[in-house]
Design a protein around this motif. Sequence first.
Motif, short mmCIF file in Angstrom:
data_model
loop_
_atom_site.label_atom_id
_atom_site.label_comp_id
_atom_site.label_asym_id
_atom_site.label_seq_id
_atom_site.Cartn_x
_atom_site.Cartn_y
_atom_site.Cartn_z
N GLU A 1 0.73 -1.10 -0.07
CA GLU A 1 0.08 0.08 0.07
C GLU A 1 0.89 1.22 0.16
OE1 GLU A 1 -3.03 -0.11 3.07
OE2 GLU A 1 -4.08 -1.93 2.22
N LYS A 2 1.90 1.22 -0.78
CA LYS A 2 2.98 2.45 -1.10
C LYS A 2 2.51 3.07 -2.20
CE LYS A 2 5.82 1.29 2.24
NZ LYS A 2 5.87 2.05 3.62
N ILE A 3 1.37 3.05 -2.79
CA ILE A 3 0.86 3.82 -3.83
C ILE A 3 -0.71 4.06 -3.78
CG2 ILE A 3 0.27 3.52 -6.40
CD1 ILE A 3 2.29 1.33 -6.57
N LYS A 4 -0.93 5.34 -4.06
CA LYS A 4 -2.32 6.05 -3.88
C LYS A 4 -2.74 6.24 -5.34
CE LYS A 4 -1.47 8.50 0.40
NZ LYS A 4 -1.73 10.11 0.90
N ILE A 5 -3.89 6.15 -5.66
CA ILE A 5 -4.77 6.38 -6.94
C ILE A 5 -5.68 7.40 -6.33
CG2 ILE A 5 -5.98 5.75 -8.91
CD1 ILE A 5 -4.58 3.12 -8.75
N ASN A 6 -5.61 8.67 -7.04
CA ASN A 6 -6.48 9.73 -6.59
C ASN A 6 -6.77 9.92 -5.10
OD1 ASN A 6 -6.97 10.22 -9.52
ND2 ASN A 6 -8.48 8.42 -9.64
N GLY A 7 -5.58 9.91 -4.47
CA GLY A 7 -5.60 9.88 -2.89
C GLY A 7 -6.17 8.94 -2.30
N GLN A 8 -6.31 7.87 -2.93
CA GLN A 8 -6.71 6.56 -2.13
C GLN A 8 -5.67 5.62 -2.31
OE1 GLN A 8 -9.68 6.45 -0.30
NE2 GLN A 8 -9.76 8.64 -1.00
N ARG A 9 -5.31 4.75 -1.32
CA ARG A 9 -4.57 3.51 -1.31
C ARG A 9 -5.21 2.48 -2.14
NH1 ARG A 9 0.38 5.20 0.93
NH2 ARG A 9 0.10 6.36 2.67
N GLU A 10 -4.19 2.11 -3.11
CA GLU A 10 -4.67 1.11 -4.04
C GLU A 10 -3.70 -0.43 -3.70
OE1 GLU A 10 -6.64 -0.51 -6.17
OE2 GLU A 10 -7.10 1.38 -6.46
N THR A 11 -4.68 -1.44 -3.27
CA THR A 11 -4.28 -2.73 -3.15
C THR A 11 -4.29 -3.75 -4.26
OG1 THR A 11 -6.20 -3.33 -1.87
CG2 THR A 11 -4.13 -2.26 -0.56
N LEU A 12 -5.32 -3.41 -5.28
CA LEU A 12 -5.68 -4.24 -6.22
C LEU A 12 -4.52 -4.57 -7.27
CD1 LEU A 12 -9.23 -3.46 -6.80
CD2 LEU A 12 -8.45 -5.11 -5.56
N LYS A 13 -3.94 -5.63 -7.26
CA LYS A 13 -2.73 -5.96 -8.14
C LYS A 13 -3.13 -5.94 -9.64
CE LYS A 13 -1.08 -9.51 -5.04
NZ LYS A 13 -0.45 -10.94 -5.00
N LYS A 14 -4.37 -6.14 -10.08
CA LYS A 14 -4.90 -6.13 -11.38
C LYS A 14 -5.72 -4.80 -11.76
CE LYS A 14 -5.18 -11.10 -11.66
NZ LYS A 14 -6.02 -12.14 -12.29
N TYR A 15 -5.35 -3.52 -11.12
CA TYR A 15 -5.90 -2.32 -11.26
C TYR A 15 -5.73 -1.78 -12.76
CZ TYR A 15 -7.50 2.44 -11.21
OH TYR A 15 -8.18 3.81 -11.19
N LYS A 16 -6.73 -1.51 -13.40
CA LYS A 16 -6.20 -0.96 -14.80
C LYS A 16 -6.14 0.69 -14.65
CE LYS A 16 -7.05 -5.00 -17.69
NZ LYS A 16 -7.70 -5.56 -18.81
N VAL A 17 -5.35 1.59 -15.05
CA VAL A 17 -5.36 2.81 -14.73
C VAL A 17 -6.21 3.50 -15.86
CG1 VAL A 17 -3.02 3.13 -14.09
CG2 VAL A 17 -3.38 3.30 -16.61
N LYS A 18 -6.72 4.83 -15.50
CA LYS A 18 -7.79 5.31 -16.27
C LYS A 18 -7.08 6.85 -16.43
CE LYS A 18 -11.80 3.19 -13.93
NZ LYS A 18 -10.82 2.49 -13.14
N GLU A 19 -7.64 7.34 -17.68
CA GLU A 19 -7.09 8.67 -18.13
C GLU A 19 -7.44 9.76 -16.85
OE1 GLU A 19 -7.87 12.12 -21.53
OE2 GLU A 19 -9.16 10.27 -21.53
N ASN A 20 -6.39 10.59 -16.56
CA ASN A 20 -6.29 11.49 -15.80
C ASN A 20 -6.06 11.05 -14.20
OD1 ASN A 20 -6.37 13.65 -17.59
ND2 ASN A 20 -8.67 13.55 -17.81
N ASP A 21 -6.01 9.86 -13.94
CA ASP A 21 -5.87 9.22 -12.68
C ASP A 21 -4.48 9.59 -12.30
OD1 ASP A 21 -7.90 7.45 -12.23
OD2 ASP A 21 -6.70 5.47 -12.62
N VAL A 22 -4.41 10.27 -11.04
CA VAL A 22 -3.35 10.94 -10.43
C VAL A 22 -2.74 9.70 -9.32
CG1 VAL A 22 -2.34 12.64 -8.87
CG2 VAL A 22 -4.11 12.97 -10.46
N ILE A 23 -1.56 9.32 -9.95
CA ILE A 23 -0.73 8.22 -9.15
C ILE A 23 0.14 8.72 -8.46
CG2 ILE A 23 0.21 5.79 -9.38
CD1 ILE A 23 -1.36 5.63 -12.11
N GLU A 24 0.35 8.51 -6.90
CA GLU A 24 1.24 8.63 -6.08
C GLU A 24 2.26 7.47 -5.73
OE1 GLU A 24 0.52 11.88 -3.12
OE2 GLU A 24 -1.65 11.68 -4.10
N ILE A 25 3.37 7.36 -5.79
CA ILE A 25 4.07 6.08 -5.24
C ILE A 25 5.20 6.56 -4.51
CG2 ILE A 25 5.77 6.47 -7.49
CD1 ILE A 25 6.26 3.60 -7.26
#
Length: 309
Positions: free
Chosen positions: A40-64
């Motif tokens: 859980e070292k990655i956030k997508i649009n401010g939310q912690r992302e734990t789904l291994k198979k998550y597919k990114v969407k246009e304008n997603d803000v990804i923090e690592i």
Amino acid sequence: MERQVFIVDDHEEDTRLDLYLSNQMDQLSRSFIQKLIEQEKIKINGQRETLKKYKVKENDVIEIEIPLPKKLDIQPENIPVTIVFEDDDVVIVDKPQGMVVHPAPGNYTGTLVNALLYHCKTLSSINGIIRPGIVHRIDKDTSGLLMVAKNDKAHRCLAEQLKEHSIHRVYAAFVYGNIKEDKGTIDAPIGRHPVDRLKMAVTDRNSKTAITHFEVLQRFGNYTLIEAKLETGRTHQIRVHMSYIQHPLVGDPVYGPKKEKFNLQGQALHAKELGFVHPSTGLYIEFKSPLPDYFNKLLQIIENGSRQN
């Protein structure tokens, strides 16, 4: 803790999160990124992302968030290694065929990294405990020039040049068959083989752009000596691309014919030229490596065989 932020472009939509991030950060392995997702070292649009198979969407803000590297615990070993160039930032090695570049689970000794830790004492820590200093790799059975970073600043500079495809890398290779064209370009994306996960393949699925320029140096009837210049640097790129155009490398145990009459240790592939902009001086430097003994012996055998035919 190092923090980086990315915004997804429209053409990158529907790419798996780990693949997207590995495309953005060539200096980090995909497996390392997957561990960061699990931790859980990655956030997508401010939310912690734990789904291994998550597919990114246009304008997603990804923090690592990249943890500070742990102290290296791979042991230095007094293994002979050919140093072509060395200063405070980089070391250029002429790697022999058969030497593994860095340790891996179950094989922590006898590698180029072990040798360089003994010789250089310190290497860049960006790639973690088992791959210190390693900016790019060549396969175990590929010989030739390899650049290694001695500090993190140099590593980042060299990794950026790799990402921009500005590093000069030229290989010599023996391939099966008689290539009719004097030169050509193979522009075909490379990704993991859809069935055999231990292999790479030309595929449109979860792949990266891969471009190889080749030029014929000499023809020997059933074999051709070529020079291959990398525009990109994908895993097994030259081996996969030459096999794709029906001219696999001689001796290649993975992408070549099952039967091989020359009793080679592996593919006949030698990294003979390496050039880049020095991280501190800003000057372009280039190095050349002569063909090694195994390559010259193969050349002599093939030359003699072509004369007798």
